[in-house]
Write a protein that holds these residues in place. Structure first.
Motif, PDB file in Angstrom:
ATOM      1  N   ALA A 137     -27.902 -31.510  20.237  1.00  0.00           N
ATOM      2  CA  ALA A 137     -27.174 -30.779  21.415  1.00  0.00           C
ATOM      3  C   ALA A 137     -25.380 -31.662  21.841  1.00  0.00           C
ATOM      4  CB  ALA A 137     -28.025 -30.829  22.874  1.00  0.00           C
ATOM      5  N   LEU A 138     -24.820 -30.236  21.531  1.00  0.00           N
ATOM      6  CA  LEU A 138     -23.706 -30.285  22.456  1.00  0.00           C
ATOM      7  C   LEU A 138     -23.297 -29.319  23.376  1.00  0.00           C
ATOM      8  CD1 LEU A 138     -21.555 -30.346  18.591  1.00  0.00           C
ATOM      9  CD2 LEU A 138     -21.875 -32.449  20.424  1.00  0.00           C
ATOM     10  N   ALA A 139     -22.423 -29.318  24.209  1.00  0.00           N
ATOM     11  CA  ALA A 139     -21.963 -28.465  24.662  1.00  0.00           C
ATOM     12  C   ALA A 139     -21.029 -27.289  24.470  1.00  0.00           C
ATOM     13  CB  ALA A 139     -20.776 -29.531  26.299  1.00  0.00           C
ATOM     14  N   ARG A 140     -20.659 -27.829  23.693  1.00  0.00           N
ATOM     15  CA  ARG A 140     -19.268 -26.409  22.617  1.00  0.00           C
ATOM     16  C   ARG A 140     -19.326 -26.904  21.151  1.00  0.00           C
ATOM     17  NH1 ARG A 140     -16.877 -29.248  25.720  1.00  0.00           N
ATOM     18  NH2 ARG A 140     -16.817 -28.335  27.180  1.00  0.00           N
ATOM     19  N   LEU A 141     -19.157 -25.597  20.621  1.00  0.00           N
ATOM     20  CA  LEU A 141     -18.844 -25.657  19.213  1.00  0.00           C
ATOM     21  C   LEU A 141     -18.456 -26.320  18.832  1.00  0.00           C
ATOM     22  CD1 LEU A 141     -18.505 -21.995  18.756  1.00  0.00           C
ATOM     23  CD2 LEU A 141     -21.050 -23.242  18.126  1.00  0.00           C
TER      24      LEU A 141
END
Length: 326
Positions: free
Chosen positions: A14-18
């Protein structure tokens, strides 16, 4: 060569943004992330096996997918997501209704609410093991398979893009359709079974709810149990927060009042995580404080399946200002 189950599917971190441009050597390809069940389809010599992400046998749960795979007449191993559409959006609860059912019930549900398989990877075709192939080559082979057989429902081919701006648009505009977010894949990556080699970015929206209980000390809570009232006036649990930032713990604690047996959640039994048996220890508080939180689009009948992130207190709002549930 032939790939037989079980195969632990390739996963995403998981990442918070691209991810930033250039984060993955060879470039990135973006795909929508669907609100469904991960499914691997094994079809060999007319025999079909449908495997879940957790290596469970789901063949009997989705007979329409199994029948379609058998009708291909090809030896293939496909990776993708099984979904059910209801009223123009993906319906996760309808998928849950397929599990542990009698064959007659499953057959009826397959007619009333048919499932679709959204394919996003091809791991084997006609005896050729493609696990070491770059993603873009596997994708080309998958497109060729769809075109060669003129596949239609229950088959769907996921869209892809290398355009970062379009991926951002998917994140902001497709959440209401049951698309959870975006997956970013390395264009030159092989299929790394069992490893988190992709990236997933969830669509998130802000919402408000009432603090009905907490874990940890009331004076400095670790996490929040959040509720909304039904039209009939019942306080219903709708979300659990992730651990609170330290500053927010200090801010929220003085605003809470412990509640006793008259609380609507007094005596309610919860588990630490979804599907576990370990009981969750929590303390009920007076349902007076409203908080704003950030949650993803995996919402079933007004309840967030995944933990949410508490953002700030909303002392300018009262519980009566919050949207009610049907």
């Amino acid at each position: 060569m032939r790939i037989d189950p079980p195969v632990v599917p390739m996963a995403a971190q998981a990442l918070a943004r691209l991810p930033a441009p250039g984060a993955v050597p060879g470039g990135m390809v973006f795909e929508p992330k669907y609100d469904g069940y991960r499914l691997l389809v094994f079809a060999h010599g007319g025999d079909v096996f449908l495997q879940s992400r957790n290596l469970r046998d789901l063949t009997g749960a989705f007979p329409e997918i199994a029948d379609a795979a058998a009708a291909l007449g090809e030896d293939v191993v496909l990776d993708g997501e099984v979904v059910i559409h209801t009223c123009g959006r993906l319906d996760f609860s309808a998928l849950q209704h397929r599990l542990n059912r009698r064959p007659a019930t499953t057959a009826r549900l397959a007619v009333e609410q048919p499932a679709h398989f959204i394919a996003f990877d091809l791991l084997e075709h006609a005896g050729v093991d493609m696990l070491t192939w770059p993603y873009v080559e596997r994708r080309a082979a998958l497109e060729s398979l769809f075109q060669g057989h003129d596949l239609h429902a229950p088959w769907q081919l996921t869209p892809t893009t290398e355009d970062r701006a379009l991926a951002e648009q998917w994140l902001t505009e497709w959440g209401g359709l049951g698309v959870e977010g975006v997956v970013a894949k390395g264009a030159q990556q092989p299929y790394l079974a069992g490893r988190r080699g992709w990236f997933k970015i969830r669509s998130r929206d802000t919402a408000e709810a009432v603090v009905g209980a907490v874990t940890g000390p009331v004076t400095r809570p670790n996490a929040l149990l959040l509720g909304r009232y039904t039209r009939g006036g019942r306080l219903r649990l709708v979300a659990r927060s992730a651990p609170l930032p330290l500053a927010l713990r200090d801010e929220i604690g003085p605003l809470l009042t412990p509640a006793g047996p008259g609380h609507p959640w007094w005596g309610m039994r919860l588990t630490v995580t979804w599907g576990s048996r370990e009981p969750l220890s929590f303390t009920c508080v007076a349902p007076e404080l409203v908080v704003e939180f950030l949650g993803d689009t995996a919402v079933d009948s007004g309840r967030w399946r995944h933990s949410v992130r508490a953002q700030r207190t909303r002392t300018d709002l009262t519980p009566e200002d919050i949207s009610t549930l049907d």
